[in-house]
Scaffold this motif. Structure first.
Motif, short mmCIF file in Angstrom:
data_model
loop_
_atom_site.label_atom_id
_atom_site.label_comp_id
_atom_site.label_asym_id
_atom_site.label_seq_id
_atom_site.Cartn_x
_atom_site.Cartn_y
_atom_site.Cartn_z
N PRO A 227 45.94 13.12 -27.06
CA PRO A 227 45.46 12.78 -25.72
C PRO A 227 44.48 11.63 -25.73
CG PRO A 227 44.41 14.78 -26.51
CD PRO A 227 45.50 14.45 -27.49
N ALA A 228 44.45 10.91 -24.62
CA ALA A 228 43.44 9.87 -24.44
C ALA A 228 42.06 10.52 -24.38
CB ALA A 228 43.73 9.10 -23.16
N ASP A 229 41.04 9.70 -24.42
CA ASP A 229 39.66 10.19 -24.30
C ASP A 229 39.06 9.57 -23.04
OD1 ASP A 229 37.11 11.09 -24.55
OD2 ASP A 229 36.70 10.12 -26.48
N PRO A 230 39.38 10.14 -21.86
CA PRO A 230 38.95 9.50 -20.61
C PRO A 230 37.44 9.40 -20.46
CG PRO A 230 39.78 11.72 -20.20
CD PRO A 230 40.12 11.39 -21.62
N ALA A 231 36.68 10.24 -21.15
CA ALA A 231 35.22 10.16 -21.05
C ALA A 231 34.69 8.85 -21.62
CB ALA A 231 34.58 11.35 -21.77
N GLN A 286 52.04 -5.21 -15.05
CA GLN A 286 52.05 -5.25 -16.51
C GLN A 286 53.29 -4.51 -17.02
OE1 GLN A 286 49.34 -6.74 -18.35
NE2 GLN A 286 48.70 -7.42 -16.31
N ALA A 287 53.71 -4.83 -18.23
CA ALA A 287 54.79 -4.07 -18.86
C ALA A 287 54.32 -2.63 -19.07
CB ALA A 287 55.16 -4.70 -20.21
N TRP A 292 49.84 1.51 -20.20
CA TRP A 292 49.22 2.72 -20.75
C TRP A 292 48.28 2.43 -21.91
CZ3 TRP A 292 48.77 6.47 -17.68
CH2 TRP A 292 49.70 6.61 -16.64
N THR A 293 48.47 1.33 -22.60
CA THR A 293 47.47 0.91 -23.58
C THR A 293 46.15 0.63 -22.89
OG1 THR A 293 49.15 -0.03 -25.05
CG2 THR A 293 46.89 -0.85 -25.30
N LEU A 294 46.21 -0.06 -21.75
CA LEU A 294 45.01 -0.37 -20.99
C LEU A 294 44.38 0.88 -20.39
CD1 LEU A 294 43.09 -2.46 -19.74
CD2 LEU A 294 44.76 -2.75 -17.87
N LEU A 295 45.21 1.74 -19.81
CA LEU A 295 44.67 2.93 -19.14
C LEU A 295 44.08 3.92 -20.13
CD1 LEU A 295 47.42 3.54 -16.43
CD2 LEU A 295 45.12 2.61 -16.11
N ARG A 296 44.67 4.06 -21.29
CA ARG A 296 44.12 4.98 -22.29
C ARG A 296 42.74 4.50 -22.76
NH1 ARG A 296 47.53 8.75 -24.86
NH2 ARG A 296 46.30 8.55 -26.76
N ARG A 297 42.49 3.21 -22.62
CA ARG A 297 41.20 2.65 -23.04
C ARG A 297 40.18 2.63 -21.90
NH1 ARG A 297 39.59 -2.67 -22.96
NH2 ARG A 297 41.72 -3.35 -22.55
N THR A 315 53.59 7.91 -11.70
CA THR A 315 52.36 7.59 -12.42
C THR A 315 51.49 8.82 -12.62
OG1 THR A 315 52.38 5.36 -11.50
CG2 THR A 315 50.31 6.14 -12.41
N VAL A 316 51.49 9.72 -11.66
CA VAL A 316 50.68 10.94 -11.76
C VAL A 316 51.11 11.75 -12.97
CG1 VAL A 316 50.27 13.18 -10.68
CG2 VAL A 316 50.10 11.08 -9.32
N TYR A 317 52.40 11.96 -13.12
CA TYR A 317 52.90 12.78 -14.23
C TYR A 317 52.71 12.06 -15.56
CZ TYR A 317 54.92 15.10 -10.22
OH TYR A 317 55.07 15.73 -9.01
N GLU A 318 52.87 10.75 -15.57
CA GLU A 318 52.65 9.99 -16.80
C GLU A 318 51.18 10.06 -17.21
OE1 GLU A 318 56.21 6.72 -15.96
OE2 GLU A 318 54.15 6.29 -15.37
N ALA A 319 50.27 10.01 -16.24
CA ALA A 319 48.85 10.11 -16.56
C ALA A 319 48.53 11.46 -17.18
CB ALA A 319 48.02 9.91 -15.29
N LEU A 320 49.05 12.54 -16.60
CA LEU A 320 48.81 13.87 -17.17
C LEU A 320 49.35 13.95 -18.59
CD1 LEU A 320 49.78 16.05 -14.07
CD2 LEU A 320 47.47 15.41 -14.82
N ALA A 321 50.52 13.35 -18.82
CA ALA A 321 51.11 13.38 -20.16
C ALA A 321 50.24 12.66 -21.18
CB ALA A 321 52.51 12.76 -20.13
N HIS A 322 49.50 11.66 -20.73
CA HIS A 322 48.60 10.92 -21.63
C HIS A 322 47.24 11.60 -21.76
CE1 HIS A 322 50.76 7.22 -22.71
NE2 HIS A 322 51.35 7.31 -21.53
N GLY A 323 46.98 12.62 -20.97
CA GLY A 323 45.68 13.27 -21.03
C GLY A 323 44.62 12.58 -20.20
N ILE A 324 45.05 11.95 -19.11
CA ILE A 324 44.11 11.30 -18.19
C ILE A 324 44.11 12.10 -16.89
CG2 ILE A 324 43.53 9.19 -16.95
CD1 ILE A 324 45.15 7.64 -19.06
N PRO A 325 42.97 12.59 -16.44
CA PRO A 325 42.95 13.37 -15.20
C PRO A 325 43.35 12.53 -14.00
CG PRO A 325 40.71 12.96 -15.99
CD PRO A 325 41.63 12.46 -17.05
N VAL A 326 43.77 13.20 -12.93
CA VAL A 326 44.30 12.52 -11.75
C VAL A 326 43.50 12.90 -10.52
CG1 VAL A 326 46.31 12.28 -10.25
CG2 VAL A 326 46.62 12.40 -12.72
#
Length: 417
Positions: A227-231, A286-287, A292-297, A315-326
């Motif tokens: 998962p990403a580290d959104p904090a 963006q591609a 998602w490289t940018l959003l995970r950071r 995008t909502v479901y993709e964000a959840l899959a990456h571990g980013i809250p919505v």
């Protein structure tokens, strides 16, 4: 099993096109023979390069790229597009078992429905929006910036200046809806919904038609990774077309009120307005990998505060899959997946409520907890391409079933082939 997937484009440039292309690929990988009919000339997504996918292009043009008077007539009824589609279907080497329609409003028009029904084939339509009932397609009052409450094609509906473009567009779309309703009466139609809310809302608008409703999640093509580290992020992020009905302006207001930057990935009519606001960063389209490289950071949360009844924002479901809250609108199909206080916030899309919700993401501990729950919850039951294809096959089996008789499973035979 032979399936025709009919869409207007063959690239994943928007939600409907993305689902059409990915569905075709998933079905092919499941052993289904797919003919992908692309109405408008244009590029092909590499996902359609598969031995079980035959691709046909009808050579149509976008209706609204034509002169206004021609666009109006073509939007109502495009006999040429219908003839080309009929010829393409008749030329197939094997008669299809079912036709799955994803789009028809940009180049095909309601004229395609009689062509499909004349072949005595089952027709399924995925409801990516509300064009089956509503003239402007989104059941939304652009003139009032609020969801519609009118009965489609009632006198108040016809009179309402609700279109997002011009009065001419509204008149053409009213005429198209009338023609469409006439062609669908006394015809059996299978409607596939991508969220629970769509079943109830669109189902209530289609009571005059012979419709059977089915429910299949959209596919989400995200590889499982840590998962990403959104904090550690710094911004409330938004991905998509920058429009008022999607709530792009609300994201900027909520982020500013919460004391956080707003990061926008996309473009659209609100671009200049947003760029002039403090704390706003726009990076354009963006591609997918770069997104998602940018959003995970950078993202502490992904915001999707749609004012309209959006059906299935991917995008909502993709964000959840990456571990980013919505931070999602409770009007949209995202409310199926976003549990308030668990993996994000599902709230009313008004400025004050969104600002209070956005402020919650200033807390590192809360943001980290929501992100971890988002990742764990999504991957406990992921919406993979394989699962999507299996669900579609199950729906096709039900559509093709003869009432009162046992239906052998097509899936077993397909998997064995």
């Amino acid at each position: 099993m032979q399936i025709v997937v009919l869409a207007e484009f063959a690239v994943a440039s928007g939600g409907a096109e993305k689902v059409a292309v990915e569905s075709a690929r998933g079905l092919a990988e499941a052993g289904i023979d797919v003919t992908y009919i692309q109405a408008i000339d244009g590029p092909m997504d590499p996902l359609l390069d598969h031995a079980r996918i035959r691709r046909i292009t009808l050579g149509n043009t976008d209706i609204w790229a034509r002169p206004a008077h021609r666009a109006a007539f073509s939007g109502l009824w495009d006999a040429g597009a219908a003839t080309r589609l009929g010829a393409a279907l008749d030329a197939l080497p094997v008669r299809p078992d079912l036709i799955h329609l994803h789009q028809w409003t940009r180049s095909l028009s309601p004229s395609v429905f009689p062509i499909l029904f004349a072949r005595n084939l089952p027709v399924a339509v995925t409801a990516h929006d509300y064009f089956l009932a509503c003239p402007n397609g989104v059941y939304y009052r652009f003139d009032r910036a609020e969801p519609c409450t009118l009965k489609p094609l009632s006198a108040p509906c016809i009179a309402a200046p609700c279109d997002g473009r011009t009065r001419l567009h509204k008149l053409v779309r009213v005429g198209r809806s009338m023609a469409q309703r006439a062609t669908l009466k006394r015809r059996r139609l299978a409607v596939i919904h991508v969220c629970d809310a769509s079943v109830a809302r669109l189902g209530g608008l289609l009571q005059e038609l012979d419709v059977t409703h089915y429910r299949v999640d959209n596919p989400v093509r995200v590889e499982c990774q840590p998962p990403a580290d959104p904090a550690r992020g710094d911004a409330i992020a938004y991905v998509g077309r920058l429009t008022r009905e999607k709530g792009a302006d609300l994201v900027a207001e909520a982020a500013q009120a919460a004391g956080l930057p707003a990061l926008f990935i996309g473009a659209g009519p609100l671009e200049d307005e947003l760029r002039a606001l403090p704390g706003v960063e726009l990076v354009g389209w963006q591609a997918p990998e770069a997104v998602w490289t940018l959003l995970r950071r950078r993202a502490r949360a992904i915001a999707a505060p749609s004012r309209w009844y959006e059906t299935g924002p991917l995008t909502v479901y993709e964000a959840l899959a990456h571990g980013i809250p919505v931070l999602a609108s409770d009007r949209s199909g995202a409310s199926d997946a976003v549990i308030d206080g668990v993996n994000g916030c599902s709230v009313s899309p008004d400025p004050d409520t969104l600002a209070r919700a956005a402020a919650l993401f200033r807390d590192d501990t809360r943001t980290a907890r929501l992100g971890a729950a988002a990742h764990a919850g999504y991957w406990s039951c992921p919406m993979t391409l394989t699962k999507h294809a299996d669900a579609l096959i199950g729906v096709y089996e039900r559509i093709l079933a003869v009432p009162g008789t046992a239906v052998p499973s097509l899936r077993g035979a397909i998997r064995a082939s």
